[in-house]
Design a protein around this motif. Structure first.
Motif, PDB file in Angstrom:
ATOM      1  N   THR A   1       0.923  -1.136  -0.108  1.00  0.00           N
ATOM      2  CA  THR A   1      -0.157  -0.003  -0.087  1.00  0.00           C
ATOM      3  C   THR A   1       0.804   1.382   0.091  1.00  0.00           C
ATOM      4  OG1 THR A   1      -1.576  -1.038   1.233  1.00  0.00           O
ATOM      5  CG2 THR A   1      -2.077   1.282   0.962  1.00  0.00           C
ATOM      6  N   LEU A   2       1.998   1.265   0.779  1.00  0.00           N
ATOM      7  CA  LEU A   2       2.795   2.509   0.830  1.00  0.00           C
ATOM      8  C   LEU A   2       3.774   2.655  -0.403  1.00  0.00           C
ATOM      9  CD1 LEU A   2       3.987   2.019   4.567  1.00  0.00           C
ATOM     10  CD2 LEU A   2       2.464   3.966   3.548  1.00  0.00           C
ATOM     11  N   SER A   3       3.658   1.356  -1.158  1.00  0.00           N
ATOM     12  CA  SER A   3       4.610   1.744  -2.303  1.00  0.00           C
ATOM     13  C   SER A   3       3.902   2.703  -3.115  1.00  0.00           C
ATOM     14  CB  SER A   3       4.873   0.202  -3.153  1.00  0.00           C
ATOM     15  OG  SER A   3       3.526  -0.291  -3.638  1.00  0.00           O
TER      16      SER A   3
ATOM     17  N   PHE B   1      -3.912   3.163  -4.305  1.00  0.00           N
ATOM     18  CA  PHE B   1      -3.608   3.374  -2.982  1.00  0.00           C
ATOM     19  C   PHE B   1      -5.066   3.100  -2.178  1.00  0.00           C
ATOM     20  CE2 PHE B   1      -4.139   5.921   0.837  1.00  0.00           C
ATOM     21  CZ  PHE B   1      -3.247   5.470   1.591  1.00  0.00           C
ATOM     22  N   ASN B   2      -5.920   3.866  -2.814  1.00  0.00           N
ATOM     23  CA  ASN B   2      -7.282   3.691  -2.221  1.00  0.00           C
ATOM     24  C   ASN B   2      -7.718   2.288  -2.428  1.00  0.00           C
ATOM     25  OD1 ASN B   2      -7.321   6.593  -2.177  1.00  0.00           O
ATOM     26  ND2 ASN B   2      -8.146   6.872  -4.109  1.00  0.00           N
ATOM     27  N   LEU B   3      -7.845   1.603  -3.294  1.00  0.00           N
ATOM     28  CA  LEU B   3      -8.078   0.117  -3.534  1.00  0.00           C
ATOM     29  C   LEU B   3      -7.395  -0.634  -2.456  1.00  0.00           C
ATOM     30  CD1 LEU B   3      -8.195  -0.380  -7.539  1.00  0.00           C
ATOM     31  CD2 LEU B   3     -10.190   0.033  -5.800  1.00  0.00           C
ATOM     32  N   SER B   4      -6.227  -0.518  -2.453  1.00  0.00           N
ATOM     33  CA  SER B   4      -5.480  -1.330  -1.341  1.00  0.00           C
ATOM     34  C   SER B   4      -5.696  -0.860   0.200  1.00  0.00           C
ATOM     35  CB  SER B   4      -3.812  -1.023  -1.454  1.00  0.00           C
ATOM     36  OG  SER B   4      -2.946  -1.794  -0.646  1.00  0.00           O
ATOM     37  N   PHE B   5      -5.936   0.357   0.380  1.00  0.00           N
ATOM     38  CA  PHE B   5      -6.282   0.773   1.666  1.00  0.00           C
ATOM     39  C   PHE B   5      -7.671   0.309   2.007  1.00  0.00           C
ATOM     40  CE2 PHE B   5      -8.371   3.469   4.737  1.00  0.00           C
ATOM     41  CZ  PHE B   5      -7.473   3.469   5.717  1.00  0.00           C
TER      42      PHE B   5
ATOM     43  N   ILE C   1       0.035   7.857   7.425  1.00  0.00           N
ATOM     44  CA  ILE C   1      -0.308   9.008   7.505  1.00  0.00           C
ATOM     45  C   ILE C   1       0.681  10.144   7.120  1.00  0.00           C
ATOM     46  CG2 ILE C   1      -1.407  10.940   8.715  1.00  0.00           C
ATOM     47  CD1 ILE C   1      -3.277   8.592   8.128  1.00  0.00           C
ATOM     48  N   PRO C   2       1.823   9.961   7.455  1.00  0.00           N
ATOM     49  CA  PRO C   2       2.908  10.997   7.005  1.00  0.00           C
ATOM     50  C   PRO C   2       3.105  11.023   5.477  1.00  0.00           C
ATOM     51  CG  PRO C   2       3.556  10.277   9.009  1.00  0.00           C
ATOM     52  CD  PRO C   2       2.305   9.464   8.826  1.00  0.00           C
ATOM     53  N   ALA C   3       3.300   9.568   5.114  1.00  0.00           N
ATOM     54  CA  ALA C   3       3.525   9.233   3.839  1.00  0.00           C
ATOM     55  C   ALA C   3       2.215   9.836   2.934  1.00  0.00           C
ATOM     56  CB  ALA C   3       3.714   7.882   3.454  1.00  0.00           C
ATOM     57  N   TYR C   4       1.078   9.612   3.229  1.00  0.00           N
ATOM     58  CA  TYR C   4      -0.035   9.898   2.557  1.00  0.00           C
ATOM     59  C   TYR C   4      -0.246  11.602   2.318  1.00  0.00           C
ATOM     60  CZ  TYR C   4      -4.838  10.552   0.737  1.00  0.00           C
ATOM     61  OH  TYR C   4      -5.949  10.738  -0.159  1.00  0.00           O
ATOM     62  N   ARG C   5       0.257  12.119   3.696  1.00  0.00           N
ATOM     63  CA  ARG C   5       0.050  13.605   3.514  1.00  0.00           C
ATOM     64  C   ARG C   5       1.126  14.235   2.775  1.00  0.00           C
ATOM     65  NH1 ARG C   5      -0.331  14.240   8.751  1.00  0.00           N
ATOM     66  NH2 ARG C   5      -2.133  14.979   8.977  1.00  0.00           N
TER      67      ARG C   5
ATOM     68  N   GLU D   1      -6.809  13.176   7.555  1.00  0.00           N
ATOM     69  CA  GLU D   1      -7.715  12.995   8.515  1.00  0.00           C
ATOM     70  C   GLU D   1      -8.534  11.903   8.466  1.00  0.00           C
ATOM     71  OE1 GLU D   1      -5.642  16.810   8.799  1.00  0.00           O
ATOM     72  OE2 GLU D   1      -7.084  15.839   7.397  1.00  0.00           O
ATOM     73  N   ASP D   2      -9.284  11.569   7.263  1.00  0.00           N
ATOM     74  CA  ASP D   2     -10.162  10.661   6.948  1.00  0.00           C
ATOM     75  C   ASP D   2      -9.450   9.297   7.311  1.00  0.00           C
ATOM     76  OD1 ASP D   2     -12.179  12.284   6.107  1.00  0.00           O
ATOM     77  OD2 ASP D   2     -11.521  12.319   3.939  1.00  0.00           O
ATOM     78  N   LEU D   3      -8.395   9.324   6.707  1.00  0.00           N
ATOM     79  CA  LEU D   3      -7.370   7.894   6.812  1.00  0.00           C
ATOM     80  C   LEU D   3      -7.204   7.361   8.560  1.00  0.00           C
ATOM     81  CD1 LEU D   3      -4.763   8.149   4.322  1.00  0.00           C
ATOM     82  CD2 LEU D   3      -7.039   7.039   4.172  1.00  0.00           C
ATOM     83  N   GLU D   4      -6.856   8.899   9.025  1.00  0.00           N
ATOM     84  CA  GLU D   4      -6.707   8.433  10.537  1.00  0.00           C
ATOM     85  C   GLU D   4      -7.972   8.065  11.096  1.00  0.00           C
ATOM     86  OE1 GLU D   4      -3.798  10.507  13.635  1.00  0.00           O
ATOM     87  OE2 GLU D   4      -4.605  11.711  12.051  1.00  0.00           O
TER      88      GLU D   4
END
Length: 674
Positions: A550-552, A587-591, A621-625, A650-653
């Motif tokens: 996901t982070l990739s 990313f959305n699909l994996s998350f 969160i930091p990686a997405y931000r 914030e949504d992800l958190e």
């Protein structure tokens, strides 16, 4: 008051008719007394009154021969101030008169009447011992008197027996009801009492209300009479009859006491056919019963023997052993039957309770069971104790086998704590409650060479075996079996991330149970640190396996700088934008896939659950931000931008907070409009 006896016949009272002799008068009076006794409420009182009123010489004889002093003690017969022949004649008449009224009981008469009869018995016994003329008559009189005394002994002991009130036996059952292994269940996710502490599980020692007050099996007011009977039977040479009567009565009464206590007479076959629930109840009652039998019943029987049979040490010891042997053997037979029953883990705490109860009372039994007969009883008790000890060792061995061979193929769908883990850890915590007993029993094993079977465990843990107790070494072996079994079960998961969650949950539960109990002291800090290190490793593996892909999608290196300059920049910019959109989409699909799955997973421990969420947030969160900040402008504002940038940080958190709760997430955390 007793009914007034009819007057003696005229020929006897006046000496008329044929001018009969004194002996004729005695016979006539005796015949009249026998008839009068049948209607008298106080046979002895009427008998003495008639004899005393009949003839002055007989009156003086009864006054001298049967003084009103208490003669029920074991003192030697008093000196008789009249001729021995006359004394024996009067004694014989009194014995015969009582023998002629079998429905009357000497020891239910007035004290004076009892004393007079006992003195008559003493005179007859003394006359028989002297031999010579009249020895035959004396033998008959003594035989009649002994038969009566034996019967009166039976009647008096039964009539004055003290019933055992089961409601008064208020034992503390906390240990029995809260901490037994039968409360633990392999198949139950939350077995009853699995989280009881050892202190509440075992409770205190069994307590009896008789600890401060001795239980007397016969009312104290009857003891002197029983001793008076026993003294005379023993001195008359009727010790065997006395012993038989005494032992038979006491055996029957002890059987009744055992029935009140709920200790049944069961054969080995009957015990082995009993369902576990019923057997469990019987074993509980046995644990209570063995202490009550020894500390209450046998203690009372010992005192009674010492008081009633004080005339002879040999007789006292024989009667105590013989009268209590049946009661003791009934207790032992049940213990023997349990010891040879098929081994099963749930029986272990009950067998240990039985072992401890029996071991605890053996010293007291040794103080009471003296002589060769007593030695035989103690030998039997020790043999049953040894068998119960062997049953404990055998049951522990069976538990290890069950743990090694437990091969259920059903994975815990949410990765939660396996019921086997709960069962085993609470089982081991309860074992520690019996540590002193188990150290003694396991110390005979000697062979710990096969304690650990996995090479990695041998390298890591066996270095600490030398300083461990026998129970500690056995616990370490069982813990190895549990960890190996859990490792095998973790391989049932196709999802490697869920495998890590399962391993984390179970190992943390094990560590917590060890740290919160005496297990921690036995296994040591080194053992705890190793397992805590494994938990951290599982946590890192989970993050890598679950979130690496996901982070990739948030990395820069795949799509380059994200834009170009100069000629051809439009084409490059368009390609870069498509690549970024793809990144957001993937990313959305994996998350979302992780969210759907991992909200259903369970991490029961709140601290571990929160730590995992924090670790995930710190990575995601930091990686997405950062990714959103760099490339969000290239997508935002375009057509269908909400399709790609669906979440704010914030949504992800908010969505990450739903993970590991064991229920479908709401997925309503998104605040971004499409």
């Amino acid at each position: 008051m007793s009914a007034a006896p009819p007057p003696p016949p005229e020929s006897a009272a006046t000496g008329g008719g044929g001018g009969g002799s004194d002996s004729d008068k005695v016979l006539a009076a005796a015949q009249h007394i026998v008839k009068s006794l049948a209607t008298s409420k106080n046979a002895a009182d009427d008998m003495i009154r008639i004899l005393s009123g009949f003839d002055n010489r007989l009156s003086s004889i009864t006054a001298d021969l049967f003084p009103s002093a208490d003669l029920s003690s074991s003192a030697e017969p008093p000196e008789i101030s009249i001729s021995s022949a006359a004394a024996f004649d009067a004694a014989e008449q009194l014995i015969l008169l009582w023998d002629a009224t079998p429905e009357a009981l000497v020891f239910e008469a007035h004290e004076e009447d009892i004393a007079q009869y006992l003195t008559a018995v003493d005179v007859a016994v003394e006359h028989l011992a002297r031999g010579g003329a009249g020895a035959g008559r004396a033998g008959v009189a003594v035989q009649l008197a002994m038969a009566r005394l034996e019967e009166e002994l039976r009647h008096h002991m039964v009539r004055h027996a003290v019933p055992l009130d089961p409601t008064g036996l208020c034992f503390s059952l906390r240990r029995l009801s809260l901490g037994s292994f039968d409360d633990l269940d392999f198949d139950a996710a939350t077995p009853h009492s699995v989280d009881a502490t050892p202190e509440t599980a075992r409770g205190g020692p069994l307590v009896s209300p008789f600890d401060d007050h001795a239980f007397d099996p016969v009312r104290p007011e009857a003891v002197d009479d029983l001793r008076a009977i026993a003294d005379r039977m023993a001195r008359a040479g009727y010790a065997r009859e006395l012993a038989d009567a005494y032992c038979n009565i006491r055996r029957d009464l002890l059987d009744e006491y055992l029935s009140v206590l709920g200790v049944e007479r069961l054969s080995i076959d009957e015990v082995q056919r009993v369902e576990w629930k019923q057997l469990n109840d019987k074993m509980k009652k046995w644990v209570q019963g063995v202490k009550t039998v020894v500390r209450v019943l046998l203690a009372g029987e010992r005192r009674l023997c010492d008081q009633v049979l004080a005339v002879s040490d040999e007789l006292r010891e024989e009667c105590f052993v013989e009268s209590t042997k049946g009661c003791i053997m009934q207790i032992l037979n049940f213990g023997d039957a349990v010891a040879v029953c098929p081994r099963s883990p749930e029986k272990l705490s009950r067998i240990l309770d039985m072992y401890e109860a029996l071991a605890e009372v053996i010293p007291e039994m040794k103080d009471w069971c003296l002589g060769s007969s007593g030695d035989g009883v103690i030998s039997d008790v020790q043999a049953i104790l040894d068998r119960l000890g062997e049953a404990v060792r055998g049951t522990l061995f069976e538990f290890g086998k069950v743990l090694q061979q437990e091969s259920s193929r059903r994975a815990m769908t949410a990765g939660e704590i396996h019921p086997m883990t709960r069962y085993v850890m609470n089982y081991l915590r309860l074992l520690v409650v019996y540590s002193e007993t188990l150290d003694g029993l396991l110390d005979v094993d000697g062979d710990e060479s096969n304690a650990l079977e996995r090479p990695e465990d041998k390298d890591q843990d066996t270095e600490h075996l030398e300083g461990m107790t026998p129970l500690g070494r056995r616990l370490l072996k069982l813990m190895c079996y549990l960890e190996a079994n859990l490792e095998d079960k973790s391989k049932l998961y196709e999802d490697a991330a869920l495998e890590c969650i399962f391993s984390m949950n179970n190992l943390l539960y094990i560590v917590q149970k060890v740290k919160d109990s005496e297990l921690g002291k036995i296994l040591g800090d080194h053992w705890v640190r190793r397992r805590s290190g494994k938990i951290r490793q599982y946590s890192k593996s989970y993050l890598r396996i679950s979130w690496m892909k996901t982070l990739s999608y948030l990395r820069d290196d795949v799509h380059g700088s994200g834009g170009g300059s100069g000629s051809g920049s439009g084409s490059g910019h368009s390609g870069s934008r498509m690549s970024i959109k793809e990144k957001f989409k993937n990313f959305n699909l994996s998350f979302e896939e992780i969210y759907r799955n991992q909200t259903l997973w369970k991490v029961p421990d709140p601290q571990l659950r929160e730590e995992l969420k924090i670790s995930i947030s710190e990575n995601v969160i930091p990686a997405y931000r950062a990714f959103l900040g760099r490339y969000g402008s290239q997508v935002d504002g375009g057509r269908n931008s909400g399709k790609y940038i669906k979440y704010t940080p914030e949504d992800l958190e908010g969505q990450l907070s739903d993970l590991f709760e064991g229920s479908p997430g709401s997925a309503n955390h998104s605040r971004r409009r499409t």
